[in-house]
Design a protein around this motif. Sequence first.
Motif, PDB file in Angstrom:
ATOM      1  N   GLY A 136     -78.461  42.010 -73.708  1.00  0.00           N
ATOM      2  CA  GLY A 136     -78.213  42.439 -75.084  1.00  0.00           C
ATOM      3  C   GLY A 136     -78.891  43.755 -75.407  1.00  0.00           C
ATOM      4  O   GLY A 136     -78.320  44.620 -76.081  1.00  0.00           O
ATOM      5  N   LEU A 137     -80.125  43.920 -74.918  1.00  0.00           N
ATOM      6  CA  LEU A 137     -80.845  45.173 -75.178  1.00  0.00           C
ATOM      7  C   LEU A 137     -80.155  46.353 -74.502  1.00  0.00           C
ATOM      8  O   LEU A 137     -80.008  47.431 -75.088  1.00  0.00           O
ATOM      9  CB  LEU A 137     -82.282  45.033 -74.675  1.00  0.00           C
ATOM     10  N   LEU A 138     -79.716  46.149 -73.259  1.00  0.00           N
ATOM     11  CA  LEU A 138     -79.086  47.247 -72.527  1.00  0.00           C
ATOM     12  C   LEU A 138     -77.666  47.527 -73.020  1.00  0.00           C
ATOM     13  O   LEU A 138     -77.139  48.618 -72.781  1.00  0.00           O
ATOM     14  CB  LEU A 138     -79.083  46.940 -71.032  1.00  0.00           C
ATOM     15  N   ALA A 139     -77.070  46.547 -73.704  1.00  0.00           N
ATOM     16  CA  ALA A 139     -75.790  46.844 -74.364  1.00  0.00           C
ATOM     17  C   ALA A 139     -75.984  47.905 -75.435  1.00  0.00           C
ATOM     18  O   ALA A 139     -75.131  48.793 -75.618  1.00  0.00           O
ATOM     19  CB  ALA A 139     -75.213  45.562 -74.965  1.00  0.00           C
ATOM     20  N   LEU A 140     -77.117  47.829 -76.126  1.00  0.00           N
ATOM     21  CA  LEU A 140     -77.432  48.874 -77.105  1.00  0.00           C
ATOM     22  C   LEU A 140     -77.644  50.224 -76.420  1.00  0.00           C
ATOM     23  O   LEU A 140     -77.306  51.268 -76.977  1.00  0.00           O
ATOM     24  CB  LEU A 140     -78.682  48.480 -77.892  1.00  0.00           C
ATOM     25  N   VAL A 141     -78.208  50.198 -75.202  1.00  0.00           N
ATOM     26  CA  VAL A 141     -78.388  51.447 -74.455  1.00  0.00           C
ATOM     27  C   VAL A 141     -77.039  52.075 -74.140  1.00  0.00           C
ATOM     28  O   VAL A 141     -76.850  53.291 -74.271  1.00  0.00           O
ATOM     29  CB  VAL A 141     -79.193  51.188 -73.173  1.00  0.00           C
ATOM     30  N   VAL A 142     -76.083  51.251 -73.712  1.00  0.00           N
ATOM     31  CA  VAL A 142     -74.739  51.775 -73.400  1.00  0.00           C
ATOM     32  C   VAL A 142     -74.126  52.411 -74.637  1.00  0.00           C
ATOM     33  O   VAL A 142     -73.556  53.516 -74.580  1.00  0.00           O
ATOM     34  CB  VAL A 142     -73.841  50.642 -72.863  1.00  0.00           C
ATOM     35  N   MET A 143     -74.243  51.743 -75.780  1.00  0.00           N
ATOM     36  CA  MET A 143     -73.678  52.305 -77.009  1.00  0.00           C
ATOM     37  C   MET A 143     -74.412  53.579 -77.419  1.00  0.00           C
ATOM     38  O   MET A 143     -73.793  54.537 -77.900  1.00  0.00           O
ATOM     39  CB  MET A 143     -73.739  51.268 -78.129  1.00  0.00           C
ATOM     40  N   GLY A 146     -65.524  57.366 -74.406  1.00  0.00           N
ATOM     41  CA  GLY A 146     -66.557  56.339 -74.321  1.00  0.00           C
ATOM     42  C   GLY A 146     -66.165  55.210 -73.391  1.00  0.00           C
ATOM     43  O   GLY A 146     -66.994  54.699 -72.623  1.00  0.00           O
ATOM     44  N   ALA A 147     -64.877  54.819 -73.435  1.00  0.00           N
ATOM     45  CA  ALA A 147     -64.411  53.758 -72.539  1.00  0.00           C
ATOM     46  C   ALA A 147     -64.499  54.200 -71.082  1.00  0.00           C
ATOM     47  O   ALA A 147     -64.908  53.421 -70.210  1.00  0.00           O
ATOM     48  CB  ALA A 147     -62.972  53.377 -72.897  1.00  0.00           C
ATOM     49  N   LEU A 148     -64.124  55.439 -70.804  1.00  0.00           N
ATOM     50  CA  LEU A 148     -64.223  55.948 -69.428  1.00  0.00           C
ATOM     51  C   LEU A 148     -65.677  56.033 -68.978  1.00  0.00           C
ATOM     52  O   LEU A 148     -65.989  55.783 -67.806  1.00  0.00           O
ATOM     53  CB  LEU A 148     -63.566  57.326 -69.335  1.00  0.00           C
ATOM     54  N   LEU A 149     -66.561  56.366 -69.898  1.00  0.00           N
ATOM     55  CA  LEU A 149     -67.984  56.418 -69.563  1.00  0.00           C
ATOM     56  C   LEU A 149     -68.502  55.027 -69.186  1.00  0.00           C
ATOM     57  O   LEU A 149     -69.226  54.856 -68.198  1.00  0.00           O
ATOM     58  CB  LEU A 149     -68.767  56.978 -70.753  1.00  0.00           C
ATOM     59  N   VAL A 165     -66.767  48.776 -70.864  1.00  0.00           N
ATOM     60  CA  VAL A 165     -65.673  49.595 -71.408  1.00  0.00           C
ATOM     61  C   VAL A 165     -65.573  49.426 -72.918  1.00  0.00           C
ATOM     62  O   VAL A 165     -65.450  50.412 -73.668  1.00  0.00           O
ATOM     63  CB  VAL A 165     -64.341  49.221 -70.726  1.00  0.00           C
ATOM     64  N   LEU A 166     -65.654  48.178 -73.387  1.00  0.00           N
ATOM     65  CA  LEU A 166     -65.564  47.931 -74.828  1.00  0.00           C
ATOM     66  C   LEU A 166     -66.768  48.504 -75.567  1.00  0.00           C
ATOM     67  O   LEU A 166     -66.620  49.070 -76.668  1.00  0.00           O
ATOM     68  CB  LEU A 166     -65.459  46.426 -75.081  1.00  0.00           C
ATOM     69  N   LEU A 167     -67.965  48.373 -74.973  1.00  0.00           N
ATOM     70  CA  LEU A 167     -69.151  48.939 -75.604  1.00  0.00           C
ATOM     71  C   LEU A 167     -69.062  50.466 -75.664  1.00  0.00           C
ATOM     72  O   LEU A 167     -69.428  51.084 -76.673  1.00  0.00           O
ATOM     73  CB  LEU A 167     -70.403  48.524 -74.836  1.00  0.00           C
ATOM     74  N   GLY A 168     -68.575  51.074 -74.572  1.00  0.00           N
ATOM     75  CA  GLY A 168     -68.413  52.527 -74.578  1.00  0.00           C
ATOM     76  C   GLY A 168     -67.391  52.984 -75.599  1.00  0.00           C
ATOM     77  O   GLY A 168     -67.610  53.973 -76.316  1.00  0.00           O
ATOM     78  N   ALA A 169     -66.273  52.249 -75.698  1.00  0.00           N
ATOM     79  CA  ALA A 169     -65.253  52.602 -76.687  1.00  0.00           C
ATOM     80  C   ALA A 169     -65.798  52.452 -78.103  1.00  0.00           C
ATOM     81  O   ALA A 169     -65.556  53.300 -78.974  1.00  0.00           O
ATOM     82  CB  ALA A 169     -64.018  51.728 -76.487  1.00  0.00           C
ATOM     83  N   ALA A 170     -66.569  51.378 -78.330  1.00  0.00           N
ATOM     84  CA  ALA A 170     -67.142  51.175 -79.664  1.00  0.00           C
ATOM     85  C   ALA A 170     -68.149  52.265 -80.008  1.00  0.00           C
ATOM     86  O   ALA A 170     -68.174  52.785 -81.134  1.00  0.00           O
ATOM     87  CB  ALA A 170     -67.810  49.795 -79.728  1.00  0.00           C
TER      88      ALA A 170
END
Length: 314
Positions: free
Chosen positions: A191-198, A237-240, A295-300
Amino acid sequence: MIWLRFHLHALGVALRGIALEPLSWLAGVLVIAVAVLLPMVLHATVGALAPLLRDIAADPEISIFLAPEAPPEATVALRGQLEPLLAAARADTPGARFKLREVPRGEALERFRIEAGRAGGAGALDALKDNPLPDSFIVTASNAAPARLTRLADAARALPGVDLVQLDAAWVQRLAAALGVVTALQWGLAGLLALVVMAVTFNATRVQVLLLRDEIEVARLVGATGGFIRRPFVYRGALLGLAGSTLALGLMALLGHALRAAVTQYGGAEFAALAAAVPVTLQPVEAGAAVVACVLLGAAGGNWSAWRQLRTHP
């Protein structure tokens, strides 16, 4: 067809933005890959250790030792006290099986002599005048809850004539508890690293909005909607996220194969099972879920950053 053309145009703009700043793009991919790699490795490690732990703990044992100076009558008396305890354990634990086996001190010494001979120390036992090992009993349990085994071990420890009781599954229970902590840590870290991706996609998109502000202004003048303007940044963002998660899977495979080779080379055949347990990848479904999540996190993150920048700088 118009919908498809709009999306292809957005994808082309996203790729052109990547080509304008390739170093910044690669840096973002690397940061996401490193951030995603750790929870992937933790998840795969826990998944590899859990079946191994279940196999180890399949038939735990309780070892009950008498005092070395105990007479043979004490062994007979202790057996008569242990059998009612096992009968009670069978009665209140449906489906569990308990087996009692006596290990005389002579048999224990012979086993110890064999093991010492394998280790090259058999000659050390020749200096012993007497057998220092006690008579003992081993209770093998199948399909018994850890709490029931603990109660049985405590009851055996309270019997007269018992010198020592060892629950051989205690360390397995501690390892299982540690795996539970690691599992909770793994999801918290994910969960913490999901914030890093965003956050990475947010900052990368902010830079791209500034670089393409002239084109954005022209698009606004010809009537482009906010969704049309933000769509290329969503794709970026999705490609990233896609590139970062794919690189993380590749790094995990490289590190896993390198670690397996090292364990096999320096550990030999004795560590073959350990080498095979080293994770090199996730299960296909898990790997796909990790990639889709990134992909979804990057797109968001890209959509949020573009929306914020266009709202702040209309």
